[in-house]
Design a protein around this motif. Structure first.
Motif, PDB file in Angstrom:
ATOM      1  N   LYS A  58       0.883  -1.234  -0.118  1.00  0.00           N
ATOM      2  CA  LYS A  58      -0.057  -0.121  -0.117  1.00  0.00           C
ATOM      3  C   LYS A  58       1.052   1.314   0.133  1.00  0.00           C
ATOM      4  O   LYS A  58       0.354   2.222  -0.198  1.00  0.00           O
ATOM      5  N   ARG A  60       2.001   2.393   2.887  1.00  0.00           N
ATOM      6  CA  ARG A  60       1.399   2.896   4.112  1.00  0.00           C
ATOM      7  C   ARG A  60       2.315   3.196   5.279  1.00  0.00           C
ATOM      8  O   ARG A  60       3.239   2.564   5.545  1.00  0.00           O
ATOM      9  N   SER A 145      -8.033  -0.925   4.332  1.00  0.00           N
ATOM     10  CA  SER A 145      -8.760  -0.680   2.933  1.00  0.00           C
ATOM     11  C   SER A 145      -7.659  -0.738   1.786  1.00  0.00           C
ATOM     12  O   SER A 145      -6.443  -0.828   2.072  1.00  0.00           O
ATOM     13  N   ASN A 147      -6.459  -0.004  -1.084  1.00  0.00           N
ATOM     14  CA  ASN A 147      -6.174   1.072  -1.858  1.00  0.00           C
ATOM     15  C   ASN A 147      -4.606   1.205  -1.717  1.00  0.00           C
ATOM     16  O   ASN A 147      -4.099   1.072  -0.672  1.00  0.00           O
ATOM     17  N   SER A 153     -10.628   4.349  -1.021  1.00  0.00           N
ATOM     18  CA  SER A 153     -11.038   3.249  -0.549  1.00  0.00           C
ATOM     19  C   SER A 153     -11.776   2.321  -1.776  1.00  0.00           C
ATOM     20  O   SER A 153     -12.624   3.131  -2.332  1.00  0.00           O
ATOM     21  N   HIS A 234      -5.611  11.345   2.742  1.00  0.00           N
ATOM     22  CA  HIS A 234      -6.776  10.277   2.704  1.00  0.00           C
ATOM     23  C   HIS A 234      -7.792  10.566   1.498  1.00  0.00           C
ATOM     24  O   HIS A 234      -7.968  11.654   1.103  1.00  0.00           O
TER      25      HIS A 234
HETATM   26 MG    MG Z   1      -7.863   3.260   4.511  1.00  0.00          MG
END
Ligand code: MG
Ligand code: TXA
Length: 333
Positions: A58, A60, A145, A147, A153, A234
């Motif tokens: 991701k 992330r 999620s 994405n 998302s 986001h």
């Molecule tokens: Mg998320």
């Protein structure tokens, strides 16, 4: 031009696919799965190396913790230090369903899942495919999620493919998701007296307050301190997003178009009357329908190549609260 051939297999959610998903997950792989809210990117939640692959796929930030998904309350008890009576009552009322409960974590939960916090976020998804995979694996699944970090998302398997093709092992296609917006997150880790709403979501705050019989505190500095995810970028499409009330939608879109801006409109049905040159998506089905189409609509308008999305605001009641939260974050870019 032909679309590129996918590198990650996308399979419809039949029994053979569920078995394949469970075996990939048991081997430490990462698999996108449908839930009733949005698609999740799942890995064995007790295996730190598997969880690390979620963060890598991701992109992330490592300080943003993940939700552990389990098949039921008994499985939740194994990953929380304690399930207080209030959490038990909410679990009885809303699990399986779009409610995530933050509790003090048990020692089995790897540090990487909780991003170093002493808590763990837990939910039982109300989706037959997610539950079947959880039962087949017999372990909790960490799943944010599915994405790329910062993007809207995914509410369809194709959205996952668009973001994560070649970066994950399998996508299980369960069709469009029912709610289209992520779970509501409530923090009960600070004791019975201090429930705190960390994220508005598919379970309306009104339903939570009715079940608890009292108002719940929300947001603010306390929530930001307890939920690192709130600090990150986001839900942003490539186009800039602008929020406009229903009455002003048409005029704003036409003014932008007249100024040479490629503009698209995301609204609730019926669509405002606009020239055909302005792509306009109008979601049927009231606030629930708007929630369901929100992220998909942002992605579709991006694909149509608009530079600006004019999105309709909603009243902040029921799921409208979550819709406005996501729209505001999308507009922050
Ligand atoms: Mg998320
Ligand atoms: O509906 C959903 O919740 C979806 C589906 C896949 O279950 N999952 C999802 O995960 O939205 P994610 O990672 O995109 O968002 C989880 C949110 C983040 O804001 C994160 O910071 C917060 O939950 N969170 C996770 N663990 C937490 C913890 N221990 N304490 C506070 N917040 C936590």
């Amino acid at each position: 031009m032909f679309p590129p051939v996918p590198k990650t297999p996308l399979r419809s959610a039949e029994p053979a696919t569920i078995a394949l998903a469970a075996s990939i997950l048991a081997d430490g792989g990462v698999v996108a799965i449908p839930t009733e809210t949005v698609y999740g990117l799942a890995a064995d939640g007790l295996d730190p190396r598997a969880v690390a692959r979620i963060f890598a796929a991701k992109g992330r930030p490592a300080d943003n913790p993940l939700i552990l998904h389990v098949a039921g309350l008994a499985e939740a008890e194994a990953i929380a230090a304690e399930v207080p009576p209030l959490a038990r009552a909410l679990a009885d009322a809303f699990w399986p369903g779009p409610l995530t409960i933050v509790l003090k974590r048990a020692a089995v939960v790897p540090e990487i899942v909780s991003a170093g916090l002493d808590t763990v976020a837990i939910r039982v998804p109300a989706h037959p495919v997610a539950l079947a995979i959880l039962r087949a694996l017999g372990r909790p699944l960490a799943a944010p999620s599915a994405n790329r970090s910062g993007r809207p998302s995914p509410t369809r398997a194709e959205h996952v493919l668009a973001d994560l093709d070649g970066r994950i092992d399998l996508i299980v296609d369960g069709g469009p998701t029912a709610h289209g917006i992520e779970s509501t997150v409530i923090d009960l880790s600070q004791g019975e007296g201090a429930p705190l709403l960390l994220r508005q979501g598919a379970l309306p705050r009104e339903a939570l307050e009715a079940a608890l019989g009292r108002p719940i505190a929300e947001g603010g500095a306390e929530a930001a301190a307890r939920s690192p995810g709130l600090r990150h970028r986001h839900y942003a499409p490539r186009a800039r997003v602008e929020l406009v009330a229903r009455e002003g939608l048409g005029a704003r879109a036409e003014a932008l178009a007249a100024a040479g801006v490629r503009v698209g409109v995301l609204a609730r049905a019926p669509a405002p009357p606009l020239p055909p040159a302005i792509p306009t998506l109008a979601a049927e089905g009231g606030l629930e329908g708007y929630a369901r189409e929100l992220f998909a609509g942002l992605r579709t308008l991006d694909e149509l190549g608009v530079a600006r999305i004019v999105a309709e605001t909603t009243p902040e009641v029921g799921i409208g609260r979550a819709i406005m939260d996501r729209l505001r974050r999308a507009a922050e870019g």
